[in-house]
Write a protein that holds these residues in place. Structure first.
Motif, short mmCIF file in Angstrom:
data_model
loop_
_atom_site.label_atom_id
_atom_site.label_comp_id
_atom_site.label_asym_id
_atom_site.label_seq_id
_atom_site.Cartn_x
_atom_site.Cartn_y
_atom_site.Cartn_z
N ASN A 1 0.82 -1.21 0.00
CA ASN A 1 0.00 0.00 0.00
C ASN A 1 0.86 1.26 0.00
OD1 ASN A 1 -2.48 -1.31 -0.10
ND2 ASN A 1 -2.64 -1.45 2.12
N GLY A 2 1.95 1.25 0.76
CA GLY A 2 2.85 2.40 0.78
C GLY A 2 3.47 2.66 -0.59
N PHE A 3 3.90 1.60 -1.26
CA PHE A 3 4.50 1.74 -2.59
C PHE A 3 3.45 2.21 -3.59
CE2 PHE A 3 6.13 0.09 -6.64
CZ PHE A 3 7.40 0.65 -6.63
N SER A 4 2.24 1.67 -3.49
CA SER A 4 1.15 2.06 -4.37
C SER A 4 0.85 3.55 -4.21
CB SER A 4 -0.10 1.23 -4.05
OG SER A 4 -1.19 1.66 -4.82
N GLU A 5 0.84 4.04 -2.98
CA GLU A 5 0.58 5.47 -2.73
C GLU A 5 1.67 6.35 -3.36
OE1 GLU A 5 -2.08 7.06 -1.47
OE2 GLU A 5 -3.04 5.10 -1.44
N LYS A 6 2.91 5.91 -3.30
CA LYS A 6 4.00 6.66 -3.95
C LYS A 6 3.76 6.76 -5.45
CE LYS A 6 7.72 5.57 -0.72
NZ LYS A 6 9.01 4.90 -0.57
N LEU A 7 3.34 5.65 -6.06
CA LEU A 7 3.06 5.67 -7.50
C LEU A 7 1.91 6.62 -7.81
CD1 LEU A 7 3.39 1.90 -8.48
CD2 LEU A 7 5.05 3.72 -8.79
N ILE A 8 0.87 6.56 -7.01
CA ILE A 8 -0.29 7.43 -7.23
C ILE A 8 0.12 8.90 -7.12
CG2 ILE A 8 -2.52 8.14 -6.25
CD1 ILE A 8 -2.92 5.08 -5.59
N ARG A 9 0.94 9.23 -6.14
CA ARG A 9 1.42 10.62 -6.01
C ARG A 9 2.27 11.05 -7.21
NH1 ARG A 9 1.99 9.12 -0.54
NH2 ARG A 9 4.21 8.75 -0.78
N ALA A 10 2.90 10.09 -7.86
CA ALA A 10 3.69 10.38 -9.07
C ALA A 10 2.82 10.42 -10.32
CB ALA A 10 4.80 9.34 -9.23
N GLY A 11 1.51 10.24 -10.17
CA GLY A 11 0.59 10.29 -11.31
C GLY A 11 0.41 8.96 -12.02
N ILE A 12 0.73 7.88 -11.33
CA ILE A 12 0.62 6.54 -11.91
C ILE A 12 -0.52 5.81 -11.19
CG2 ILE A 12 1.83 4.37 -12.32
CD1 ILE A 12 4.46 6.08 -12.12
N PRO A 13 -1.57 5.39 -11.91
CA PRO A 13 -2.74 4.78 -11.27
C PRO A 13 -2.48 3.35 -10.78
CG PRO A 13 -3.00 4.71 -13.64
CD PRO A 13 -1.72 5.48 -13.36
#
Length: 105
Positions: free
Chosen positions: A37-49
């Motif tokens: 979940n932490g890694f997923s949130e980093k991707l989302i903040r970078a604009g990656i769904p």
């Protein structure tokens, strides 16, 4: 007058489940849900769904896969992976993706 060249449509990823194809990109897998979940949130903040999918693996137990988007074909997935690598790099992340079969989160 010159006619402008038609731009090639760019592949897009979507988390609108049920309407797109049977492929997705996998970026990482973690043995614990919090890490995924932490890694997923980093991707989302970078604009990656990104989203997380649990997977029960023989002799390894439950792992949590971090995936991106949904695609109708491997070429579109690979093009989107290239775009996502650039977004991630701008956010200070070094990513790699592999095209895998879609699994509903």
């Amino acid at each position: 007058t010159e006619t402008p060249a038609a731009e090639e449509p760019q592949p897009t990823a979507s988390n609108e489940f049920g309407t797109l194809g049977g492929l997705t990109l996998q970026s990482a897998a973690f043995p614990d849900e919090a890490g995924a979940n932490g890694f997923s949130e980093k991707l989302i903040r970078a604009g990656i769904p990104a989203y997380v999918v649990p997977a029960d693996l023989p002799r390894k137990g439950r792992w949590f896969r971090v995936r991106v988007g949904r695609f109708t074909n491997a070429d579109d997935a690979k093009k989107y992976a290239t775009q996502s690598r650039a977004r991630a790099k701008a956010a200070g992340m070094d990513l790699d993706f592999m095209v895998v079969e879609y699994g509903k989160p």
